[in-house]
Design a protein around this motif. Structure first.
Motif, PDB file in Angstrom:
ATOM      1  N   GLN A 268       4.083  -1.324 -12.970  1.00  0.00           N
ATOM      2  CA  GLN A 268       4.088  -2.216 -12.174  1.00  0.00           C
ATOM      3  C   GLN A 268       4.307  -3.485 -12.928  1.00  0.00           C
ATOM      4  O   GLN A 268       4.658  -4.633 -11.999  1.00  0.00           O
ATOM      5  N   GLN A 291      -8.872   6.633  -7.245  1.00  0.00           N
ATOM      6  CA  GLN A 291      -9.002   5.408  -6.649  1.00  0.00           C
ATOM      7  C   GLN A 291      -7.811   4.492  -6.960  1.00  0.00           C
ATOM      8  O   GLN A 291      -8.052   3.275  -6.467  1.00  0.00           O
ATOM      9  N   SER A 292      -7.230   4.837  -8.083  1.00  0.00           N
ATOM     10  CA  SER A 292      -5.922   4.032  -8.336  1.00  0.00           C
ATOM     11  C   SER A 292      -4.968   3.433  -7.297  1.00  0.00           C
ATOM     12  O   SER A 292      -5.009   4.262  -6.166  1.00  0.00           O
ATOM     13  N   HIS A 293      -4.213   2.533  -7.506  1.00  0.00           N
ATOM     14  CA  HIS A 293      -3.134   2.275  -6.185  1.00  0.00           C
ATOM     15  C   HIS A 293      -1.718   2.081  -7.069  1.00  0.00           C
ATOM     16  O   HIS A 293      -1.521   1.342  -7.654  1.00  0.00           O
ATOM     17  N   PRO A 294      -0.743   3.190  -6.655  1.00  0.00           N
ATOM     18  CA  PRO A 294      -1.013   4.329  -5.632  1.00  0.00           C
ATOM     19  C   PRO A 294      -1.973   5.448  -6.313  1.00  0.00           C
ATOM     20  O   PRO A 294      -1.925   5.408  -7.645  1.00  0.00           O
ATOM     21  N   ASN A 295      -2.748   6.242  -5.457  1.00  0.00           N
ATOM     22  CA  ASN A 295      -3.280   7.161  -6.099  1.00  0.00           C
ATOM     23  C   ASN A 295      -2.736   8.290  -6.832  1.00  0.00           C
ATOM     24  O   ASN A 295      -1.585   8.355  -6.263  1.00  0.00           O
ATOM     25  N   ARG A 339      -1.010  13.614  -4.351  1.00  0.00           N
ATOM     26  CA  ARG A 339      -1.391  12.228  -3.981  1.00  0.00           C
ATOM     27  C   ARG A 339      -0.247  11.527  -3.652  1.00  0.00           C
ATOM     28  O   ARG A 339       1.140  11.685  -3.784  1.00  0.00           O
ATOM     29  N   ALA A 340      -0.147  10.088  -3.394  1.00  0.00           N
ATOM     30  CA  ALA A 340       0.859   9.159  -3.111  1.00  0.00           C
ATOM     31  C   ALA A 340       1.752   9.015  -4.282  1.00  0.00           C
ATOM     32  O   ALA A 340       3.044   8.807  -4.110  1.00  0.00           O
ATOM     33  N   SER A 341       1.186   9.370  -5.512  1.00  0.00           N
ATOM     34  CA  SER A 341       2.325   8.839  -6.676  1.00  0.00           C
ATOM     35  C   SER A 341       3.335   9.979  -6.708  1.00  0.00           C
ATOM     36  O   SER A 341       4.111   9.871  -7.776  1.00  0.00           O
TER      37      SER A 341
END
Length: 347
Positions: A268, A291-295, A339-341
């Motif tokens: 990031q 819960q992180s972004h992205p998870n 997940r999204a990552s």
């Protein structure tokens, strides 16, 4: 003529004091406290009332020495803060205490020398069983365990070299499954970042990643490991160093959640998009990854279930339940949560 000196009282309530107040013999009190089912309910209540009134604390060590039996389970933890230890011990202790045992905990700080010292001290007190994390022990510790007369349970890692009982997961297969997942998503330049913790587990994870890469006809060249504990800084450092070595790096496997979060923060900071530029995964995730972004895509291990099943495995051994057919190793398995990552979008 001088009077004989009287021994000074320590002020500590004794078994004889309880017997005197209850109006029974010391042997009766001892039997009621050690094997309450061998005395009547009325007598047991009378003795318990005297125990409560005087605040008597039974000498468990003396009782264990006399009977050759102990109600203490000795556990050596590598960390008090790692979730594997915290989640495991909560459920393990709950089940053990329900069965009449108590837990004595030592802290090794991932030091084999400290584990040796703790084992020497704990085994001298004749525990009912010993519980250890991982399979990485010094030669002295292993000799102590093998020569001891109590059950030994090794936790968190499935290993054919277990001294006695064993429960955990196959970390080699977990790392290999994650590598295959990334390859199936279309990633090819997959790096690995790992911290020591338990060296045997890290080695298995590293070999699992390497095997997955080779089976996918890819080269496992890009990795960074350390003998230090996992932390955020290692994730940041790993991203920086691996990108410097290989600009085409398009995916990362981190063996610890803190490392994965450090890698996320560094990406990031560098404005490197996840998963568009780099996929990020973790071999030991929790709700934080979710819960992180992205998870973050992660291997999920149920340490609470491990604690409950470990307690049952040990209790079966202590109680001699099904001695001939009793399991000595339990693989609780793992789940790969996509997940999204690591969700690669097609251009």
């Amino acid at each position: 003529m001088a009077e004989p000196r009287k021994r000074r009282s320590t002020g500590k309530v004794t078994l004889a004091d309880v017997a005197k107040l209850a109006g029974v013999g010391s042997m009766t009190v001892s039997r009621a406290l050690r094997t309450p089912d061998q005395v009547s309910d009325k007598l047991r209540e009378k003795i318990q009332q005297a125990v409560d009134e005087l605040g008597y604390i039974p000498n468990k060590a003396a009782g264990a020495l006399a009977s050759g039996q102990s109600d203490t389970i000795a556990i050596i933890l590598p960390s008090f803060t790692e979730k594997v230890c915290a989640n495991f011990i909560a459920m393990f202790q709950q089940a053990i205490v329900r069965s009449g045992y108590q837990v004595l905990i030592g802290y090794s700080h991932d030091s084999m020398e400290q584990e040796e010292n703790l084992l020497t001290s704990m085994l001298a007190n004749n525990p009912a069983a010993v519980v250890l994390f991982g399979s990485e022990h010094s030669a002295k510790s292993r000799k102590l365990l093998e020569s001891g007369e109590c059950p030994v349970l090794e936790v968190n890692e499935i290993t054919p070299l277990a001294v006695d009982l064993n429960i955990g997961i196959d970390h080699y297969q977990a790392a290999k499954a994650m590598t295959r997942h990334l390859i199936e998503q279309g990633y090819k330049n997959i790096g690995f970042i790992g911290a020591h913790g338990d060296q045997a587990i890290l080695n298995k994870q590293l070999r699992g990643w390497q095997a997955g890469m080779i089976e996918g006809y890819l080269t496992p060249d890009h990795f960074l490991t350390t003998h230090e504990g996992a932390n955020l800084a290692l994730g940041c450092e790993g991203v920086a160093k691996l990108l410097l070595r290989q600009r085409e790096l398009d995916a990362l496997i981190c063996n610890h959640e803190e490392i994965a979060l450090g890698a996320l923060f560094e990406c990031q900071r560098r404005l490197v998009k996840i998963p568009e530029s780099i996929a990020l995964t973790c071999l030991d995730g929790s709700v934080i990854c979710a819960q992180s972004h992205p998870n973050i895509t992660a291997i999920q291990i149920d340490y609470e279930a491990m604690g409950s099943q470990a307690a049952q495995l040990l209790l079966d051994k202590l109680n001699g339940n099904g001695a001939e057919s009793q399991l000595t190793a339990v693989d609780i398995g793992f789940k790969l949560i996509h997940r999204a990552s690591s969700h690669k979008t097609t251009p």
